[in-house]
Scaffold this motif. Structure first.
Motif, PDB file in Angstrom:
ATOM      1  N   ALA A 106      53.008 -25.671  50.017  1.00  0.00           N
ATOM      2  CA  ALA A 106      52.978 -25.187  48.629  1.00  0.00           C
ATOM      3  C   ALA A 106      52.820 -26.339  47.643  1.00  0.00           C
ATOM      4  CB  ALA A 106      54.252 -24.398  48.328  1.00  0.00           C
ATOM      5  N   GLN A 107      53.502 -27.456  47.901  1.00  0.00           N
ATOM      6  CA  GLN A 107      53.398 -28.620  47.004  1.00  0.00           C
ATOM      7  C   GLN A 107      51.977 -29.167  46.986  1.00  0.00           C
ATOM      8  OE1 GLN A 107      56.471 -30.979  48.817  1.00  0.00           O
ATOM      9  NE2 GLN A 107      58.080 -30.243  47.434  1.00  0.00           N
ATOM     10  N   ASN A 108      51.303 -29.158  48.145  1.00  0.00           N
ATOM     11  CA  ASN A 108      49.917 -29.612  48.207  1.00  0.00           C
ATOM     12  C   ASN A 108      48.995 -28.695  47.409  1.00  0.00           C
ATOM     13  OD1 ASN A 108      48.902 -31.969  50.014  1.00  0.00           O
ATOM     14  ND2 ASN A 108      50.691 -31.170  51.086  1.00  0.00           N
ATOM     15  N   ASP A 118      53.133 -20.932  56.809  1.00  0.00           N
ATOM     16  CA  ASP A 118      54.415 -21.018  56.108  1.00  0.00           C
ATOM     17  C   ASP A 118      54.280 -21.981  54.928  1.00  0.00           C
ATOM     18  OD1 ASP A 118      57.005 -21.286  55.219  1.00  0.00           O
ATOM     19  OD2 ASP A 118      57.849 -21.958  57.138  1.00  0.00           O
ATOM     20  N   ALA A 119      54.456 -21.480  53.723  1.00  0.00           N
ATOM     21  CA  ALA A 119      54.289 -22.293  52.513  1.00  0.00           C
ATOM     22  C   ALA A 119      55.293 -23.433  52.427  1.00  0.00           C
ATOM     23  CB  ALA A 119      54.410 -21.411  51.269  1.00  0.00           C
ATOM     24  N   ARG A 165      54.597 -18.012  45.272  1.00  0.00           N
ATOM     25  CA  ARG A 165      53.221 -17.987  44.764  1.00  0.00           C
ATOM     26  C   ARG A 165      52.222 -18.357  45.872  1.00  0.00           C
ATOM     27  NH1 ARG A 165      51.801 -22.265  40.117  1.00  0.00           N
ATOM     28  NH2 ARG A 165      49.617 -21.743  39.664  1.00  0.00           N
ATOM     29  N   ALA A 166      52.570 -19.401  46.650  1.00  0.00           N
ATOM     30  CA  ALA A 166      51.707 -19.820  47.768  1.00  0.00           C
ATOM     31  C   ALA A 166      51.683 -18.751  48.852  1.00  0.00           C
ATOM     32  CB  ALA A 166      52.204 -21.144  48.345  1.00  0.00           C
ATOM     33  N   GLY A 167      52.840 -18.141  49.119  1.00  0.00           N
ATOM     34  CA  GLY A 167      52.904 -17.080  50.120  1.00  0.00           C
ATOM     35  C   GLY A 167      52.028 -15.897  49.758  1.00  0.00           C
ATOM     36  N   ALA A 168      52.022 -15.536  48.477  1.00  0.00           N
ATOM     37  CA  ALA A 168      51.177 -14.431  48.007  1.00  0.00           C
ATOM     38  C   ALA A 168      49.695 -14.783  48.160  1.00  0.00           C
ATOM     39  CB  ALA A 168      51.495 -14.117  46.543  1.00  0.00           C
ATOM     40  N   LEU A 169      49.354 -16.060  47.925  1.00  0.00           N
ATOM     41  CA  LEU A 169      47.970 -16.526  48.087  1.00  0.00           C
ATOM     42  C   LEU A 169      47.544 -16.403  49.551  1.00  0.00           C
ATOM     43  CD1 LEU A 169      45.429 -17.999  46.949  1.00  0.00           C
ATOM     44  CD2 LEU A 169      46.619 -20.159  47.426  1.00  0.00           C
ATOM     45  N   PHE A 170      48.431 -16.831  50.480  1.00  0.00           N
ATOM     46  CA  PHE A 170      48.105 -16.732  51.906  1.00  0.00           C
ATOM     47  C   PHE A 170      47.969 -15.278  52.347  1.00  0.00           C
ATOM     48  CE2 PHE A 170      50.291 -21.047  52.329  1.00  0.00           C
ATOM     49  CZ  PHE A 170      49.087 -21.721  52.406  1.00  0.00           C
ATOM     50  N   ASP A 171      48.809 -14.405  51.798  1.00  0.00           N
ATOM     51  CA  ASP A 171      48.693 -12.981  52.116  1.00  0.00           C
ATOM     52  C   ASP A 171      47.336 -12.436  51.682  1.00  0.00           C
ATOM     53  OD1 ASP A 171      51.202 -12.923  53.230  1.00  0.00           O
ATOM     54  OD2 ASP A 171      52.198 -12.141  51.429  1.00  0.00           O
ATOM     55  N   ARG A 172      46.918 -12.828  50.478  1.00  0.00           N
ATOM     56  CA  ARG A 172      45.626 -12.358  49.951  1.00  0.00           C
ATOM     57  C   ARG A 172      44.460 -12.839  50.801  1.00  0.00           C
ATOM     58  NH1 ARG A 172      42.246 -14.338  45.627  1.00  0.00           N
ATOM     59  NH2 ARG A 172      43.767 -15.914  45.049  1.00  0.00           N
ATOM     60  N   LEU A 173      44.616 -14.045  51.383  1.00  0.00           N
ATOM     61  CA  LEU A 173      43.549 -14.635  52.198  1.00  0.00           C
ATOM     62  C   LEU A 173      43.716 -14.342  53.692  1.00  0.00           C
ATOM     63  CD1 LEU A 173      43.311 -18.124  50.430  1.00  0.00           C
ATOM     64  CD2 LEU A 173      41.799 -16.159  50.145  1.00  0.00           C
ATOM     65  N   ASN A 174      44.736 -13.543  54.044  1.00  0.00           N
ATOM     66  CA  ASN A 174      45.015 -13.217  55.451  1.00  0.00           C
ATOM     67  C   ASN A 174      45.226 -14.469  56.302  1.00  0.00           C
ATOM     68  OD1 ASN A 174      44.757 -10.338  55.116  1.00  0.00           O
ATOM     69  ND2 ASN A 174      42.544 -10.656  54.969  1.00  0.00           N
ATOM     70  N   MET A 175      45.948 -15.457  55.760  1.00  0.00           N
ATOM     71  CA  MET A 175      46.278 -16.686  56.476  1.00  0.00           C
ATOM     72  C   MET A 175      47.748 -16.667  56.892  1.00  0.00           C
ATOM     73  SD  MET A 175      44.432 -19.671  54.230  1.00  0.00           S
ATOM     74  CE  MET A 175      42.667 -19.727  53.934  1.00  0.00           C
ATOM     75  N   ASN A 176      47.993 -16.954  58.145  1.00  0.00           N
ATOM     76  CA  ASN A 176      49.367 -16.967  58.658  1.00  0.00           C
ATOM     77  C   ASN A 176      49.922 -18.395  58.609  1.00  0.00           C
ATOM     78  OD1 ASN A 176      51.783 -16.249  59.888  1.00  0.00           O
ATOM     79  ND2 ASN A 176      50.923 -16.374  61.951  1.00  0.00           N
ATOM     80  N   GLY A 205      59.875 -20.250  43.355  1.00  0.00           N
ATOM     81  CA  GLY A 205      58.760 -19.517  42.755  1.00  0.00           C
ATOM     82  C   GLY A 205      57.416 -20.021  43.249  1.00  0.00           C
ATOM     83  N   GLN A 206      57.309 -21.343  43.416  1.00  0.00           N
ATOM     84  CA  GLN A 206      56.072 -21.950  43.895  1.00  0.00           C
ATOM     85  C   GLN A 206      55.785 -21.531  45.336  1.00  0.00           C
ATOM     86  OE1 GLN A 206      54.609 -25.896  42.477  1.00  0.00           O
ATOM     87  NE2 GLN A 206      55.359 -26.557  44.481  1.00  0.00           N
ATOM     88  N   ASN A 207      56.830 -21.488  46.165  1.00  0.00           N
ATOM     89  CA  ASN A 207      56.664 -21.045  47.551  1.00  0.00           C
ATOM     90  C   ASN A 207      56.231 -19.582  47.610  1.00  0.00           C
ATOM     91  OD1 ASN A 207      57.408 -23.555  48.582  1.00  0.00           O
ATOM     92  ND2 ASN A 207      59.574 -23.006  48.765  1.00  0.00           N
TER      93      ASN A 207
END
Length: 501
Positions: free
Chosen positions: A98-100, A136-137, A123-134, A119-121
């Motif tokens: 997430a920091q990256n 861990d933020a 936010r990153a988790g939601a991004l990975f969900d949208r992109l179907n990437m498994n 909150g940042q984690n």
């Protein structure tokens, strides 16, 4: 799908002594995956650097989202919606995923006074969900595989609301499984309207993942075709302007009584070199095959003195030698072309002549003086012999293409007159035309009596070039095959022969 998102027309770019782009055209449609191919030095990277604001074009026009576009730096291009994933990943390994992704635009709380990690984690988790990437933020980046790290970089780019994503040799360091995962993500992005420019030398992948192909040659636009209507051979012929033949070798070119020039016995070094033994004959190309982590590079580095040997013996022409560092290896006539040429084989901030003579200056010294005329003459000789494309031998190496940089490394060891050459992934990141030239050169060197160890992850390359094949798995030699009758299936059988099986 036919709606244009990007158009580049008549793009020119000149550097000192080099007309890198000569009126090049390129267009990209919404949601398409468009391959941009050409030999090293064709101008692909320069074109993308103009598009992303790294270089200023000399002339020509760029239209993006229907408006004139002239980025002056990569940040400006990214803000507009154009991002690039470079072959060498540009991430901070000690930070979390997430920091990256959000570095420089962190999620804050308490009116911007404190960092909101939670909150940042999320936010990153939601991004990975949208992109179907498994992914861990909260995981530290250096704990991820190269393939997962690349997906993080793609997610970071997409988080900027991209319209165009450029992928430069994205599969070079990936496994087959990771390549499939990448392609799934690319197709998903295309379905969401993101247009992609896919730069690769891997023809099979281009046929698998792209919609159209644009070919460049010597800084010029050659043509654009729908991928489904063009063959691999057609693309290669457009790239190089000549036919390239890629047939496997059917028998060894080494005579039965050829001298053993290198003999390695019961070699142990670190975790990935376990009791390795083999012989290399004069005039032989000995292929080393295996999967990632098999220990092939580690074996080569131990022989060259770059890594410490715990036990075992090395003989050069029948004489036992103790190779404690690379200088000793060079003194015994061994040259090593690293798989990471920019890190270990070259000084890209120096010139062609300085790199070519790096291992041989002592041969051209008299006391405190260096014979400048002689070193210029020998460098010019090998630049011509190897067809190295450079306006002058004083050109900085970082201005040359990857294929020409690789030829400079080869020139370095030929000038040094090394008799045993270790080629570690000699054609990685090199286009088909330059590959063919490297193959021709290796065969010529073997015919002249040089002996070559060739480490390659490409099985067609192993079968095309080798007189004999050593296969490794998890640090051990699991097979030794004659080229006659060898197949990819047989090599893979030994490459997956784990110790506990």
């Amino acid at each position: 799908m036919n709606e244009s998102v990007l158009s580049m027309k008549g793009i020119h770019k000149r550097f000192m002594g080099v007309h890198a782009l000569k009126g090049v055209d390129f267009d990209l449609r919404v949601g398409e995956i468009h391959a941009l191919v050409g030999e090293n030095g064709a101008g692909k990277s320069t074109m993308m650097k103009v598009l992303t604001g790294i270089y200023e074009k000399d002339s020509g026009e760029i239209q993006f989202l229907g408006k004139l576009f002239h980025p002056h730096n990569p940040k400006q291009a990214l803000s507009a919606g154009i991002g690039i994933i470079h072959q060498e990943l540009n991430m901070m390994e000690h930070l979390t995923v997430a920091q990256n992704i959000y570095i420089g635009r962190e999620t804050m709380k308490s009116g911007g006074l404190f960092l909101d990690e939670k909150g940042q984690n999320q936010r990153a988790g939601a991004l990975f969900d949208r992109l179907n990437m498994n992914i861990d933020a909260q995981e530290t980046l250096n704990r991820l595989t190269v393939g997962k790290q690349q997906m993080v970089e793609i997610a970071k780019a997409v988080s900027h609301d991209l319209k165009v994503l450029i992928l430069d040799e994205p599969t070079a360091a990936l496994t087959e499984v990771e390549i499939e995962e990448l392609f799934t993500i690319m197709r998903d992005l295309a379905s969401k309207g993101v247009a992609m420019i896919y730069i690769s030398h891997r023809m099979d992948e281009i046929g698998q993942i792209t919609d159209r192909v644009t070919v460049m040659r010597d800084g010029e636009y050659v043509g654009t075709n729908e991928t489904s209507k063009i063959t691999k051979e057609d693309i290669i012929n457009m790239m190089v302007g000549r036919v390239i033949y890629e047939k496997p070798k059917v028998k060894s070119n080494v005579s039965a009584d050829a001298e053993v020039v290198l003999e390695v016995s019961s070699l142990n070094a670190g975790r990935l070199v376990k009791d390795v033994s083999f012989k290399l004959h004069q005039g032989e190309i000995l292929g080393f095959a295996g999967l990632m982590g098999a220990g092939r590079t580690e074996t080569a580095r131990a022989i060259f003195g770059a890594d410490e040997i715990q036990s075992g013996t090395i003989k050069v022409r029948g004489v036992p030698v103790k190779i404690s560092d690379p200088m000793v290896a060079v003194a015994h006539g061994i040259g090593y072309l690293s798989e990471d040429r920019k890190r270990y084989g070259l000084a890209t901030g120096l010139s062609v002549i300085e790199n070519s003579l790096m291992a041989s200056y002592n041969k051209y010294e008299t006391g405190l003086f260096i014979h400048a005329g002689k070193i210029r003459a020998i460098t010019e000789e090998y630049v011509n012999k190897l067809s190295i494309k450079t306006p002058t031998i004083d050109q900085l190496l970082n201005n040359l293409s990857g294929g020409n940089q690789q030829k400079v490394v080869i020139a370095k060891w030929l000038i040094n007159d090394a008799q045993i050459l270790i080629f570690d992934e000699p054609t990685r990141g090199i286009d088909v035309g330059a590959k063919s030239e490297i193959y021709t050169l290796m065969n010529e060197l073997a015919a002249q009596g040089k002996s070559i160890i060739m480490i390659s992850s490409e099985l067609p390359e192993i079968l095309r070039m080798s007189d004999r094949i050593i296969v490794m798995c998890e640090g051990r030699v699991t097979g030794e095959l004659d080229i006659e009758g060898s197949s990819q299936k047989e090599i893979m059988k030994y490459a997956t022969m784990r110790e506990n099986v």
